[in-house]
Design a protein around this motif. Structure first.
Motif, PDB file in Angstrom:
ATOM      1  N   GLU A  34      45.509  31.684  36.981  1.00  9.84           N
ATOM      2  CA  GLU A  34      46.383  31.590  38.156  1.00  9.84           C
ATOM      3  C   GLU A  34      47.842  31.895  37.793  1.00  9.84           C
ATOM      4  O   GLU A  34      48.512  32.656  38.489  1.00  9.84           O
ATOM      5  N   LEU A  35      48.324  31.315  36.698  1.00  9.99           N
ATOM      6  CA  LEU A  35      49.720  31.526  36.290  1.00  9.99           C
ATOM      7  C   LEU A  35      50.031  32.987  35.988  1.00  9.99           C
ATOM      8  O   LEU A  35      51.116  33.477  36.275  1.00  9.99           O
ATOM      9  N   ILE A  36      49.067  33.697  35.418  1.00 12.58           N
ATOM     10  CA  ILE A  36      49.279  35.081  35.005  1.00 12.58           C
ATOM     11  C   ILE A  36      48.976  36.068  36.136  1.00 12.58           C
ATOM     12  O   ILE A  36      49.238  37.253  36.024  1.00 12.58           O
ATOM     13  N   GLY A  37      48.452  35.585  37.235  1.00 11.85           N
ATOM     14  CA  GLY A  37      48.204  36.458  38.373  1.00 11.85           C
ATOM     15  C   GLY A  37      46.885  37.204  38.313  1.00 11.85           C
ATOM     16  O   GLY A  37      46.781  38.333  38.793  1.00 11.85           O
ATOM     17  N   LEU A  38      45.866  36.568  37.748  1.00 13.76           N
ATOM     18  CA  LEU A  38      44.547  37.199  37.656  1.00 13.76           C
ATOM     19  C   LEU A  38      43.500  36.491  38.526  1.00 13.76           C
ATOM     20  O   LEU A  38      42.309  36.769  38.400  1.00 13.76           O
ATOM     21  N   LYS A  39      43.952  35.597  39.403  1.00  7.62           N
ATOM     22  CA  LYS A  39      43.011  34.847  40.246  1.00  7.62           C
ATOM     23  C   LYS A  39      42.164  35.816  41.065  1.00  7.62           C
ATOM     24  O   LYS A  39      42.666  36.771  41.641  1.00  7.62           O
ATOM     25  N   GLY A  40      40.862  35.571  41.054  1.00  3.19           N
ATOM     26  CA  GLY A  40      39.922  36.432  41.763  1.00  3.19           C
ATOM     27  C   GLY A  40      39.363  37.546  40.887  1.00  3.19           C
ATOM     28  O   GLY A  40      38.440  38.247  41.285  1.00  3.19           O
ATOM     29  N   LEU A  41      39.920  37.698  39.681  1.00  2.00           N
ATOM     30  CA  LEU A  41      39.470  38.760  38.773  1.00  2.00           C
ATOM     31  C   LEU A  41      38.737  38.209  37.552  1.00  2.00           C
ATOM     32  O   LEU A  41      38.358  38.971  36.670  1.00  2.00           O
ATOM     33  N   GLU A  42      38.516  36.908  37.523  1.00  2.00           N
ATOM     34  CA  GLU A  42      37.958  36.281  36.326  1.00  2.00           C
ATOM     35  C   GLU A  42      36.536  36.731  35.984  1.00  2.00           C
ATOM     36  O   GLU A  42      36.120  36.656  34.829  1.00  2.00           O
ATOM     37  N   LYS A  43      35.774  37.245  36.959  1.00  3.90           N
ATOM     38  CA  LYS A  43      34.406  37.702  36.682  1.00  3.90           C
ATOM     39  C   LYS A  43      34.328  39.196  36.388  1.00  3.90           C
ATOM     40  O   LYS A  43      33.253  39.729  36.148  1.00  3.90           O
ATOM     41  N   ARG A  44      35.466  39.846  36.381  1.00  4.40           N
ATOM     42  CA  ARG A  44      35.499  41.278  36.097  1.00  4.40           C
ATOM     43  C   ARG A  44      35.572  41.522  34.594  1.00  4.40           C
ATOM     44  O   ARG A  44      35.982  40.662  33.820  1.00  4.40           O
ATOM     45  N   TYR A  45      35.219  42.755  34.226  1.00  7.57           N
ATOM     46  CA  TYR A  45      35.276  43.180  32.832  1.00  7.57           C
ATOM     47  C   TYR A  45      36.537  44.019  32.618  1.00  7.57           C
ATOM     48  O   TYR A  45      37.054  44.612  33.576  1.00  7.57           O
ATOM     49  N   PRO A  46      37.031  44.094  31.385  1.00  5.59           N
ATOM     50  CA  PRO A  46      38.258  44.857  31.132  1.00  5.59           C
ATOM     51  C   PRO A  46      38.219  46.284  31.674  1.00  5.59           C
ATOM     52  O   PRO A  46      39.228  46.785  32.178  1.00  5.59           O
ATOM     53  N   SER A  47      37.067  46.932  31.625  1.00  8.18           N
ATOM     54  CA  SER A  47      36.967  48.312  32.123  1.00  8.18           C
ATOM     55  C   SER A  47      37.145  48.399  33.636  1.00  8.18           C
ATOM     56  O   SER A  47      37.390  49.472  34.173  1.00  8.18           O
ATOM     57  N   GLN A  48      37.034  47.277  34.322  1.00  5.25           N
ATOM     58  CA  GLN A  48      37.191  47.245  35.777  1.00  5.25           C
ATOM     59  C   GLN A  48      38.631  46.927  36.191  1.00  5.25           C
ATOM     60  O   GLN A  48      38.921  46.838  37.377  1.00  5.25           O
TER      61      GLN A  48
END
Length: 160
Positions: A34-48
């Motif tokens: 949440e602090l870094i602004g990745l909320k909602g992306l936690e199940k994604r892979y780096p290539s995505q």
């Protein structure tokens, strides 16, 4: 980042290796996401993710153990200007949110001017100049620093 692991698992990896409590891992990782602004992306892979989002995940990994100092080696290299700006803003946010000192190793004078409180100019491993960022950028004292700053391209429009 491990390409076969999700963003969440990449960030959690260090705590899992240390066999931290599962509840603590989830709480800490989600706090960083949440602090870094990745909320909602936690199940994604780096290539995505974009390069900037991957940089954010890397920052979250670096902040996992609450370091007092973060060493960022060319944190904006190979990123376009818009993403560079986002990364700089995130790093400034990290500095404020965590009270972490950041040492930036970079050739990018724009990043230096946006982030630095103090500047150390090195040449072949030797200190050429060390002063407050404003002093180095506006009134360099060392010949090497003067040449370095004069080599920064200045964009200007030619009059027709």
């Amino acid at each position: 980042l491990f390409r076969y692991m999700t963003v969440y698992d990449n960030i959690a990896f260090g705590l899992k290796v240390q066999k931290a409590d599962k509840k603590y891992i989830k709480s800490r990782v989600m706090e960083l996401i949440e602090l870094i602004g990745l909320k909602g992306l936690e199940k994604r892979y780096p290539s995505q993710l974009s390069g900037g989002m991957n940089q954010r995940a890397g920052i979250a990994i670096a902040m996992l153990m609450n370091p007092t100092v973060l060493l960022a080696d060319e944190p904006t290299s190979a990123l376009d200007m818009a993403v560079q700006r986002q990364v700089v803003e995130e790093m400034l946010h990290v500095r404020e949110a965590f009270g972490t000192a950041i040492i930036i190793v970079t050739h990018d004078i724009g990043v230096v001017s946006a982030m630095a409180d103090s500047i150390v100019v090195l040449s072949n491993g030797r200190v050429m100049e060390y002063a407050a960022a404003k002093d180095v950028l506006e009134n360099p004292q060392n010949d090497y620093t003067i040449k370095l700053l004069s080599a920064v391209p200045r964009l200007r429009r030619e009059k027709a």
